[in-house]
Design a protein around this motif. Structure first.
Motif, mmCIF file in Angstrom:
data_model
loop_
_atom_site.group_PDB
_atom_site.id
_atom_site.type_symbol
_atom_site.label_atom_id
_atom_site.label_comp_id
_atom_site.label_asym_id
_atom_site.label_seq_id
_atom_site.Cartn_x
_atom_site.Cartn_y
_atom_site.Cartn_z
ATOM 1 N N ARG A 73 0.855 -1.186 0.000
ATOM 2 C CA ARG A 73 0.000 0.000 0.000
ATOM 3 C C ARG A 73 0.883 1.226 0.000
ATOM 4 N NH1 ARG A 73 -1.068 1.863 5.619
ATOM 5 N NH2 ARG A 73 0.083 0.430 6.914
ATOM 6 N N GLY A 74 0.303 2.307 -0.442
ATOM 7 C CA GLY A 74 1.040 3.558 -0.472
ATOM 8 C C GLY A 74 1.346 4.004 -1.881
ATOM 9 N N ASP A 75 2.204 5.006 -1.952
ATOM 10 C CA ASP A 75 2.583 5.578 -3.238
ATOM 11 C C ASP A 75 4.083 5.831 -3.238
ATOM 12 O OD1 ASP A 75 2.992 7.909 -1.732
ATOM 13 O OD2 ASP A 75 1.033 8.730 -2.266
ATOM 14 N N ALA A 76 4.536 6.604 -4.207
ATOM 15 C CA ALA A 76 5.980 6.828 -4.358
ATOM 16 C C ALA A 76 6.626 7.445 -3.122
ATOM 17 C CB ALA A 76 6.236 7.719 -5.571
ATOM 18 N N SER A 77 5.855 8.197 -2.343
ATOM 19 C CA SER A 77 6.444 8.846 -1.172
ATOM 20 C C SER A 77 6.645 7.887 0.001
ATOM 21 C CB SER A 77 5.590 10.034 -0.729
ATOM 22 O OG SER A 77 4.325 9.588 -0.284
ATOM 23 N N ARG A 78 5.857 6.818 0.043
ATOM 24 C CA ARG A 78 5.995 5.819 1.111
ATOM 25 C C ARG A 78 5.234 4.557 0.726
ATOM 26 N NH1 ARG A 78 6.361 5.827 7.284
ATOM 27 N NH2 ARG A 78 5.703 3.715 7.762
ATOM 28 N N LEU A 79 5.963 3.449 0.709
ATOM 29 C CA LEU A 79 5.353 2.153 0.439
ATOM 30 C C LEU A 79 5.472 1.273 1.677
ATOM 31 C CD1 LEU A 79 6.674 1.410 -3.142
ATOM 32 C CD2 LEU A 79 4.293 1.640 -2.461
ATOM 33 N N ASP A 80 4.352 0.697 2.064
ATOM 34 C CA ASP A 80 4.331 -0.246 3.177
ATOM 35 C C ASP A 80 3.912 -1.606 2.635
ATOM 36 O OD1 ASP A 80 4.824 1.353 5.705
ATOM 37 O OD2 ASP A 80 3.227 2.524 4.782
ATOM 38 N N ALA A 106 9.645 5.005 -2.640
ATOM 39 C CA ALA A 106 9.949 4.122 -3.770
ATOM 40 C C ALA A 106 11.379 4.323 -4.263
ATOM 41 C CB ALA A 106 8.945 4.347 -4.898
ATOM 42 N N ALA A 107 11.837 5.562 -4.317
ATOM 43 C CA ALA A 107 13.198 5.834 -4.798
ATOM 44 C C ALA A 107 14.248 5.168 -3.910
ATOM 45 C CB ALA A 107 13.433 7.345 -4.866
ATOM 46 N N ALA A 135 14.170 -14.319 -3.374
ATOM 47 C CA ALA A 135 14.314 -13.525 -4.598
ATOM 48 C C ALA A 135 12.953 -13.042 -5.091
ATOM 49 C CB ALA A 135 15.020 -14.338 -5.678
ATOM 50 N N ALA A 136 11.923 -13.886 -4.986
ATOM 51 C CA ALA A 136 10.574 -13.494 -5.416
ATOM 52 C C ALA A 136 10.019 -12.376 -4.536
ATOM 53 C CB ALA A 136 9.647 -14.707 -5.397
ATOM 54 N N ILE A 137 10.265 -12.457 -3.237
ATOM 55 C CA ILE A 137 9.805 -11.408 -2.308
ATOM 56 C C ILE A 137 10.480 -10.083 -2.657
ATOM 57 C CG2 ILE A 137 9.907 -10.627 0.100
ATOM 58 C CD1 ILE A 137 9.769 -13.733 0.805
ATOM 59 N N THR A 144 6.959 -3.349 -7.235
ATOM 60 C CA THR A 144 5.939 -2.454 -6.701
ATOM 61 C C THR A 144 6.471 -1.033 -6.617
ATOM 62 O OG1 THR A 144 4.932 -4.261 -5.438
ATOM 63 C CG2 THR A 144 4.390 -2.017 -4.741
ATOM 64 N N ALA A 145 7.693 -0.872 -6.125
ATOM 65 C CA ALA A 145 8.304 0.456 -6.041
ATOM 66 C C ALA A 145 8.451 1.066 -7.431
ATOM 67 C CB ALA A 145 9.657 0.367 -5.348
ATOM 68 N N ARG A 146 8.869 0.255 -8.391
ATOM 69 C CA ARG A 146 9.046 0.757 -9.761
ATOM 70 C C ARG A 146 7.717 1.214 -10.347
ATOM 71 N NH1 ARG A 146 11.263 -3.483 -11.215
ATOM 72 N NH2 ARG A 146 13.344 -2.980 -10.508
ATOM 73 N N SER A 147 6.656 0.449 -10.098
ATOM 74 C CA SER A 147 5.350 0.801 -10.678
ATOM 75 C C SER A 147 4.725 2.014 -10.027
ATOM 76 C CB SER A 147 4.399 -0.403 -10.590
ATOM 77 O OG SER A 147 3.981 -0.623 -9.262
ATOM 78 N N ARG A 148 5.136 2.326 -8.803
ATOM 79 C CA ARG A 148 4.543 3.463 -8.102
ATOM 80 C C ARG A 148 5.446 4.686 -8.053
ATOM 81 N NH1 ARG A 148 0.798 0.602 -3.506
ATOM 82 N NH2 ARG A 148 -0.028 -0.981 -4.907
#
Length: 149
Positions: A73-80, A106-107, A135-137, A144-148
């Motif tokens: 959940r979250g966006d580029a500023s913070r992903l949890d 995300a960055a 590796a999958a995790i 997810t970080a890349r997509s957001r």
């Protein structure tokens, strides 16, 4: 559709790099791998309850021999991320990954190589199936970080 979840459970170190440094220090206290495996199991037990309602195919992580569910959940500023596995050791691996990456921008996630894996010897001591699961995790977190971002 992904599920919105509870607040993050990990005490955030100032950075992912600091989290990795602390993980390396903690694992340095153990003299052998049987103790380190037990510590991984203990860490996995610290994951918060993961409701059965979230254990859906949509939230299931493919590529792991064990059953693993992960919810971002979250966006580029913070992903949890919240996750759980049916395997005690894999749950410990999840705990470590979330400790490094969850709650970060995300960055920062994208810029952070999981050095802790080599630093604590996981790369040499995990079975091939557990290595594939880890590796999958990590790939899911990065994707997810890349997509957001």
């Amino acid at each position: 559709m992904r599920v919105e979840t509870s607040p993050p459970i990990f005490p955030l170190e100032p950075s992912a790099a600091e989290a990795q440094r602390e993980i390396k220090e903690e694992f340095g206290f153990f003299s052998d791998w049987s103790e380190r495996y037990q510590y991984l199991i203990d860490l996995g037990r610290k994951l918060p309850p993961f409701p059965d309602a979230w254990k859906t195919e949509e939230n299931r992580l493919l590529g792991c021999q064990s059953l693993v569910w992960i919810v971002p959940r979250g966006d580029a500023s913070r992903l949890d991320f919240e996750a759980i596995s049916d395997s005690a050791i894999v749950s410990g691996l999840i705990y470590l990954a979330l400790r490094v990456y969850s709650g970060r921008p995300a960055a920062e996630i994208l810029a952070t190589t999981p050095d802790y894996i080599g630093d604590i010897g996981l790369a040499r001591h995990l079975s091939p199936t557990r290595s594939n699961g880890l590796a999958a995790i990590l790939a899911f977190i990065q994707d997810t970080a890349r997509s957001r971002a």
